[in-house]
Design a protein around this motif. Structure first.
Motif, mmCIF file in Angstrom:
data_model
loop_
_atom_site.group_PDB
_atom_site.id
_atom_site.type_symbol
_atom_site.label_atom_id
_atom_site.label_comp_id
_atom_site.label_asym_id
_atom_site.label_seq_id
_atom_site.Cartn_x
_atom_site.Cartn_y
_atom_site.Cartn_z
ATOM 1 N N VAL A 88 0.837 -1.203 0.000
ATOM 2 C CA VAL A 88 0.000 0.000 0.000
ATOM 3 C C VAL A 88 0.876 1.258 0.000
ATOM 4 O O VAL A 88 0.566 2.253 -0.667
ATOM 5 C CB VAL A 88 -0.959 -0.007 1.208
ATOM 6 C CG1 VAL A 88 -1.721 1.312 1.305
ATOM 7 C CG2 VAL A 88 -1.944 -1.170 1.097
ATOM 8 N N VAL A 116 -0.058 1.365 -4.394
ATOM 9 C CA VAL A 116 -0.968 0.411 -5.026
ATOM 10 C C VAL A 116 -2.376 0.608 -4.461
ATOM 11 O O VAL A 116 -2.568 0.628 -3.243
ATOM 12 C CB VAL A 116 -0.493 -1.038 -4.784
ATOM 13 C CG1 VAL A 116 -1.504 -2.027 -5.335
ATOM 14 C CG2 VAL A 116 0.871 -1.247 -5.418
ATOM 15 N N LYS A 117 -3.361 0.765 -5.347
ATOM 16 C CA LYS A 117 -4.739 1.025 -4.932
ATOM 17 C C LYS A 117 -5.685 -0.144 -5.202
ATOM 18 O O LYS A 117 -6.844 -0.122 -4.819
ATOM 19 C CB LYS A 117 -5.286 2.265 -5.657
ATOM 20 C CG LYS A 117 -4.503 3.545 -5.377
ATOM 21 C CD LYS A 117 -4.610 3.954 -3.917
ATOM 22 C CE LYS A 117 -3.908 5.280 -3.661
ATOM 23 N NZ LYS A 117 -3.943 5.643 -2.225
ATOM 24 N N THR A 118 -5.170 -1.148 -5.884
ATOM 25 C CA THR A 118 -5.964 -2.336 -6.214
ATOM 26 C C THR A 118 -5.096 -3.557 -5.937
ATOM 27 O O THR A 118 -3.989 -3.653 -6.473
ATOM 28 C CB THR A 118 -6.378 -2.340 -7.701
ATOM 29 O OG1 THR A 118 -7.017 -1.102 -8.019
ATOM 30 C CG2 THR A 118 -7.319 -3.497 -8.008
ATOM 31 N N ILE A 119 -5.583 -4.473 -5.112
ATOM 32 C CA ILE A 119 -4.777 -5.636 -4.728
ATOM 33 C C ILE A 119 -5.567 -6.925 -4.898
ATOM 34 O O ILE A 119 -6.687 -7.057 -4.389
ATOM 35 C CB ILE A 119 -4.278 -5.519 -3.274
ATOM 36 C CG1 ILE A 119 -3.369 -4.303 -3.117
ATOM 37 C CG2 ILE A 119 -3.556 -6.792 -2.842
ATOM 38 C CD1 ILE A 119 -2.864 -4.084 -1.700
ATOM 39 N N VAL A 155 -8.195 1.273 -0.537
ATOM 40 C CA VAL A 155 -7.647 0.247 -1.425
ATOM 41 C C VAL A 155 -8.747 -0.742 -1.773
ATOM 42 O O VAL A 155 -9.492 -1.182 -0.891
ATOM 43 C CB VAL A 155 -6.466 -0.493 -0.770
ATOM 44 C CG1 VAL A 155 -5.918 -1.570 -1.704
ATOM 45 C CG2 VAL A 155 -5.369 0.481 -0.365
#
Length: 252
Positions: free
Chosen positions: A196, A200-203, A224
């Motif tokens: 994070v 990164v906003k999409t995991i 997220v």
């Protein structure tokens, strides 16, 4: 069971907790999504849980026991050909999907990778996201590029952990397999926080042990979008088994 329901085959045992947890998740989702209130309204499920399948990570990373894993995956799939469709509750094991398809001999297969990627792509379209998709999964899944190649085919960028932090994530996964969930949470949180912190906003949570880590008291970071591959697959299974959607509609 209503006569129109489809019989679901589940290849599990990798690890055994994940397969059992997935069946429990299907039970809860069938109540929530299909208003099942009595035995006959729940799904007909056949679970082929074989924890004796050789280590998939070793086979992918080091080439140890590849032929054994392929033969075992093919045999597990062959045990479920009486089902209407089959799923595999292990992201890493999808590296061996060609062997699974040989065993199924034409029985339909619903891929956890396809289900997850369809949801991620829809999310990106809806919100106009452009940042790389983070992937957290088992080391074999990462080395085998199971998700990376699927994202690349869709023209999407990805972010993965460096080797040291991937080893920590793998440690957390193995702790779950040992029944040490609290210890797994302690190991997993810094890895998640690191990803994070990289923006990164999409995991994608690309391991079926990870949902066991993050349930209940585990606090996920805000802002997220998380894509729990196990939860998404369960949702898809109920929709297909109850004839709410087709496999093609879900994965396209």
């Amino acid at each position: 069971m209503a006569t129109s329901d489809q019989h679901v085959g589940i290849i599990g045992g990798m690890g055994p907790d994940a397969g059992i947890e997935f069946c429990a998740l299907l039970l809860r989702k069938t109540r929530a999504m299909a208003s099942a209130s009595r035995d006959q309204e729940h799904l007909h499920i056949t679970l082929e849980s074989n924890p004796k399948i050789s280590n998939r990570n070793d086979a992918i990373e080091r080439g140890v026991g590849v032929d054994e894993v392929n033969a075992q995956m093919e045999a597990a799939a062959a045990a479920l050909t009486a089902c209407d469709f089959v799923v595999l509750v292990c992201n890493t094991a999808h590296y061996f999907q060609p062997a699974v398809m040989r065993g199924l001999s034409g029985t339909r297969f619903l891929s956890i990778i396809d289900v997850c990627l369809a949801k991620v792509e829809a999310h990106f379209t809806a919100v106009g996201a452009s940042t790389p998709v983070g992937i957290i999964g088992g080391k074999g899944c990462m080395v085998g590029r199971v998700y990376q190649d699927a994202l690349t085919k869709k023209g999407m960028e990805y972010f993965v952990l460096d080797e040291a932090n991937q080893d920590v994530a793998m440690e957390a996964i193995y702790l779950v397999k040992q029944g040490k969930v609290e210890e797994a949470r302690v190991a997993f949180k810094p890895v998640l926080d690191l990803m994070v912190s990289e923006g990164v906003k999409t995991i994608i949570l690309g391991c079926t042990e990870i949902p066991i880590i993050i349930r209940e008291n585990f606090k996920l970071p805000e802002g997220v979008a998380f894509f729990d591959s196990c939860d998404l697959l369960a949702d898809a299974v109920v929709r297909v088994a109850k004839n709410m959607s087709t496999i093609e509609e879900i994965t396209s």
